[in-house]
Design a protein around this motif. Structure first.
Motif, PDB file in Angstrom:
ATOM      1  N   GLY A  17     -13.040  -5.080   7.573  1.00  0.00           N
ATOM      2  CA  GLY A  17     -11.590  -5.002   7.458  1.00  0.00           C
ATOM      3  C   GLY A  17     -11.181  -3.927   6.469  1.00  0.00           C
ATOM      4  O   GLY A  17     -11.826  -3.756   5.419  1.00  0.00           O
ATOM      5  N   VAL A  18     -10.115  -3.212   6.772  1.00  0.00           N
ATOM      6  CA  VAL A  18      -9.658  -2.152   5.880  1.00  0.00           C
ATOM      7  C   VAL A  18      -8.184  -1.840   6.136  1.00  0.00           C
ATOM      8  O   VAL A  18      -7.738  -1.815   7.284  1.00  0.00           O
ATOM      9  CB  VAL A  18     -10.518  -0.882   6.066  1.00  0.00           C
ATOM     10  N   PRO A  19      -7.395  -1.649   5.080  1.00  0.00           N
ATOM     11  CA  PRO A  19      -6.022  -1.178   5.268  1.00  0.00           C
ATOM     12  C   PRO A  19      -6.066   0.307   5.640  1.00  0.00           C
ATOM     13  O   PRO A  19      -6.497   1.139   4.842  1.00  0.00           O
ATOM     14  CB  PRO A  19      -5.368  -1.392   3.896  1.00  0.00           C
ATOM     15  N   GLY A  62       8.040   6.711  -4.850  1.00  0.00           N
ATOM     16  CA  GLY A  62       7.042   5.670  -4.663  1.00  0.00           C
ATOM     17  C   GLY A  62       5.749   6.030  -5.365  1.00  0.00           C
ATOM     18  O   GLY A  62       5.642   7.072  -6.028  1.00  0.00           O
ATOM     19  N   TYR A  63       4.780   5.163  -5.228  1.00  0.00           N
ATOM     20  CA  TYR A  63       3.466   5.349  -5.844  1.00  0.00           C
ATOM     21  C   TYR A  63       2.396   5.268  -4.763  1.00  0.00           C
ATOM     22  O   TYR A  63       2.462   4.391  -3.891  1.00  0.00           O
ATOM     23  CB  TYR A  63       3.205   4.266  -6.895  1.00  0.00           C
ATOM     24  N   ILE A  64       1.408   6.167  -4.812  1.00  0.00           N
ATOM     25  CA  ILE A  64       0.301   6.107  -3.867  1.00  0.00           C
ATOM     26  C   ILE A  64      -1.027   6.276  -4.587  1.00  0.00           C
ATOM     27  O   ILE A  64      -1.106   6.905  -5.642  1.00  0.00           O
ATOM     28  CB  ILE A  64       0.410   7.194  -2.760  1.00  0.00           C
ATOM     29  N   GLY A  65      -2.063   5.707  -3.993  1.00  0.00           N
ATOM     30  CA  GLY A  65      -3.409   5.921  -4.460  1.00  0.00           C
ATOM     31  C   GLY A  65      -4.014   7.144  -3.796  1.00  0.00           C
ATOM     32  O   GLY A  65      -3.389   7.765  -2.920  1.00  0.00           O
ATOM     33  N   ASP A  76      -3.680  -5.378   6.885  1.00  0.00           N
ATOM     34  CA  ASP A  76      -3.025  -5.144   5.610  1.00  0.00           C
ATOM     35  C   ASP A  76      -3.846  -5.768   4.483  1.00  0.00           C
ATOM     36  O   ASP A  76      -4.720  -6.614   4.734  1.00  0.00           O
ATOM     37  CB  ASP A  76      -1.600  -5.711   5.614  1.00  0.00           C
ATOM     38  N   PRO A  77      -3.628  -5.351   3.221  1.00  0.00           N
ATOM     39  CA  PRO A  77      -4.473  -5.818   2.120  1.00  0.00           C
ATOM     40  C   PRO A  77      -4.550  -7.335   1.974  1.00  0.00           C
ATOM     41  O   PRO A  77      -5.638  -7.879   1.745  1.00  0.00           O
ATOM     42  CB  PRO A  77      -3.819  -5.176   0.895  1.00  0.00           C
ATOM     43  N   ALA A  78      -3.419  -8.020   2.100  1.00  0.00           N
ATOM     44  CA  ALA A  78      -3.441  -9.478   1.947  1.00  0.00           C
ATOM     45  C   ALA A  78      -4.293 -10.134   3.018  1.00  0.00           C
ATOM     46  O   ALA A  78      -4.995 -11.125   2.761  1.00  0.00           O
ATOM     47  CB  ALA A  78      -2.012 -10.029   1.994  1.00  0.00           C
ATOM     48  N   ASN A  94       0.832  -1.204   0.000  1.00  0.00           N
ATOM     49  CA  ASN A  94       0.000   0.000   0.000  1.00  0.00           C
ATOM     50  C   ASN A  94       0.865   1.251   0.000  1.00  0.00           C
ATOM     51  O   ASN A  94       2.091   1.187   0.157  1.00  0.00           O
ATOM     52  CB  ASN A  94      -0.970   0.006   1.193  1.00  0.00           C
ATOM     53  N   GLY A  95       0.203   2.406  -0.152  1.00  0.00           N
ATOM     54  CA  GLY A  95       0.911   3.676  -0.197  1.00  0.00           C
ATOM     55  C   GLY A  95       1.528   4.112   1.116  1.00  0.00           C
ATOM     56  O   GLY A  95       2.681   4.559   1.131  1.00  0.00           O
ATOM     57  N   PRO A  96       0.785   4.030   2.242  1.00  0.00           N
ATOM     58  CA  PRO A  96       1.369   4.469   3.516  1.00  0.00           C
ATOM     59  C   PRO A  96       2.695   3.800   3.855  1.00  0.00           C
ATOM     60  O   PRO A  96       3.586   4.443   4.420  1.00  0.00           O
ATOM     61  CB  PRO A  96       0.269   4.104   4.525  1.00  0.00           C
ATOM     62  N   LEU A  97       2.856   2.533   3.517  1.00  0.00           N
ATOM     63  CA  LEU A  97       4.133   1.867   3.780  1.00  0.00           C
ATOM     64  C   LEU A  97       5.259   2.495   2.969  1.00  0.00           C
ATOM     65  O   LEU A  97       6.406   2.585   3.433  1.00  0.00           O
ATOM     66  CB  LEU A  97       4.032   0.370   3.458  1.00  0.00           C
ATOM     67  N   GLN A  98       4.948   2.931   1.755  1.00  0.00           N
ATOM     68  CA  GLN A  98       5.965   3.585   0.935  1.00  0.00           C
ATOM     69  C   GLN A  98       6.333   4.954   1.507  1.00  0.00           C
ATOM     70  O   GLN A  98       7.498   5.353   1.490  1.00  0.00           O
ATOM     71  CB  GLN A  98       5.470   3.733  -0.500  1.00  0.00           C
ATOM     72  N   ILE A  99       5.332   5.674   2.014  1.00  0.00           N
ATOM     73  CA  ILE A  99       5.624   6.961   2.646  1.00  0.00           C
ATOM     74  C   ILE A  99       6.549   6.759   3.848  1.00  0.00           C
ATOM     75  O   ILE A  99       7.478   7.540   4.079  1.00  0.00           O
ATOM     76  CB  ILE A  99       4.323   7.664   3.081  1.00  0.00           C
TER      77      ILE A  99
END
Length: 322
Positions: free
Chosen positions: A131-133, A84-87, A162-164, A68-73
């Protein structure tokens, strides 16, 4: 041309899957770049690799996949990534000063609130586990749906995961609903084909949900400029070759092109010239301000910042050449 060796790595909640890179030369600058394993996150990186665009700018990419995006931030802040890339759901993080938006990528409409069979409305999730990331576009669409129904997060049992884990928990019946996105919903549908799509970002046609590429706050302007040029050229190739871009993204993601095509159907791409014009006329700022107002309503932002404080639109505009 730079070739990516796509390593097979076991999935985990917060693990990173590194894609090793063979450089064309030893004197190029290495760029550490994160992405999410979907069409939005992967297509430009795949195109840039295949078309030799990194080498054209004297850069060597070292790319890693994130969930996900927050982990990249977080990785940008820790100095473990350069870009990185974020939604859209993670856009509140650059707005707080934790990253810089260097390029708008697409407008995305892949996010959904889903429910188990028999759950037909957001009201049906009242008091149930969802459930939600956290901090992602899945979180965003859930909040949008709750607000539209006159509800809040207090009306449900929100379970951050997390998404998975969202996928496995939904399939196992451990949660009643989820805020999640395609193509992960396709993975769930394989085992729960009669799930119900309760809400979609497509239900807000007056709103725009931009995805973006971001950089760390300490990345120098020269490197930002080179990376922006790579992204712009890859973006225009994607716009001119939509079917081929799906094929390239599928190769990077190691997925069936038909699955990636379904994912791409939730995406609106734009040419670089269009994005430059939308930056100049204030359209991009309008998109970001709209998201900023939403994040203020959810408490993720205390106040809405000026997009100019975190979107390097001046660099994006100057980098563009016809």
């Amino acid at each position: 041309m730079i070739s990516l060796r796509r390593a097979l790595t076991a999935a985990s909640a917060v693990s990173l899957v590194a894609l090793s890179v063979t450089a064309c030369s030893d004197d190029g600058s290495t760029v550490r770049f994160g992405y999410i394993s979907d069409y939005n996150g992967a297509s430009l990186l795949a195109i840039a690799d295949k078309q030799g665009l990194w080498d054209k700018q004297g850069l060597t990419p070292e790319v890693k996949v994130f969930t996900n995006g927050p982990l990249q931030i977080q990785a940008l802040g820790a100095g473990d990534l350069d870009f990185g890339y974020i939604g859209p759901g993670a856009m509140w993080l650059p707005a707080t000063g934790k990253a810089k938006v260097v390029a708008i990528n697409t407008l995305a409409y892949a996010d959904r609130v889903i429910g188990r069979p028999g759950i037909k409305t957001i009201q049906d999730l009242k008091g149930k586990k969802v459930g939600v990331p956290a901090g992602t576009s899945g979180d965003m669409v859930l909040n949008l749906a709750l607000q539209k129904a006159g509800m809040t997060e207090k009306d449900i049992e929100k379970v951050p995961m997390d998404p998975a884990t969202v996928v496995s928990a939904f399939v196992a019946g451990q949660i009643d609903g989820a805020g999640i996105w395609y193509p992960l919903i396709d993975n769930i549908k394989q085992q729960v084909p009669d799930l119900v799509e309760i809400a979609s970002t497509k239900a807000w046609p007056e709103s725009s949900f931009p995805t973006a590429f971001v950089s760390g706050t300490k990345v120098d302007g020269e490197l930002q400029n080179k990376v922006i040029k790579v992204l712009q050229e890859a973006n225009d190739w994607r716009a001119a070759h939509p079917e081929e871009s799906i094929t390239e993204a599928a190769a990077l993601l190691k997925l069936d092109p038909a699955k990636v095509k379904g994912d791409a159907a939730n995406v609106r791409t734009m040419t670089t010239e269009d994005l430059v014009n939308k930056t100049k006329d204030g359209t991009v700022a309008k998109w970001l301000n709209s998201l900023g107002d939403f994040f203020v309503s959810t408490g993720q932002l205390k106040s809405r910042p000026d997009p100019a404080t975190y979107y390097t639109g001046d660099l994006y505009t100057k980098a563009f050449t016809k």
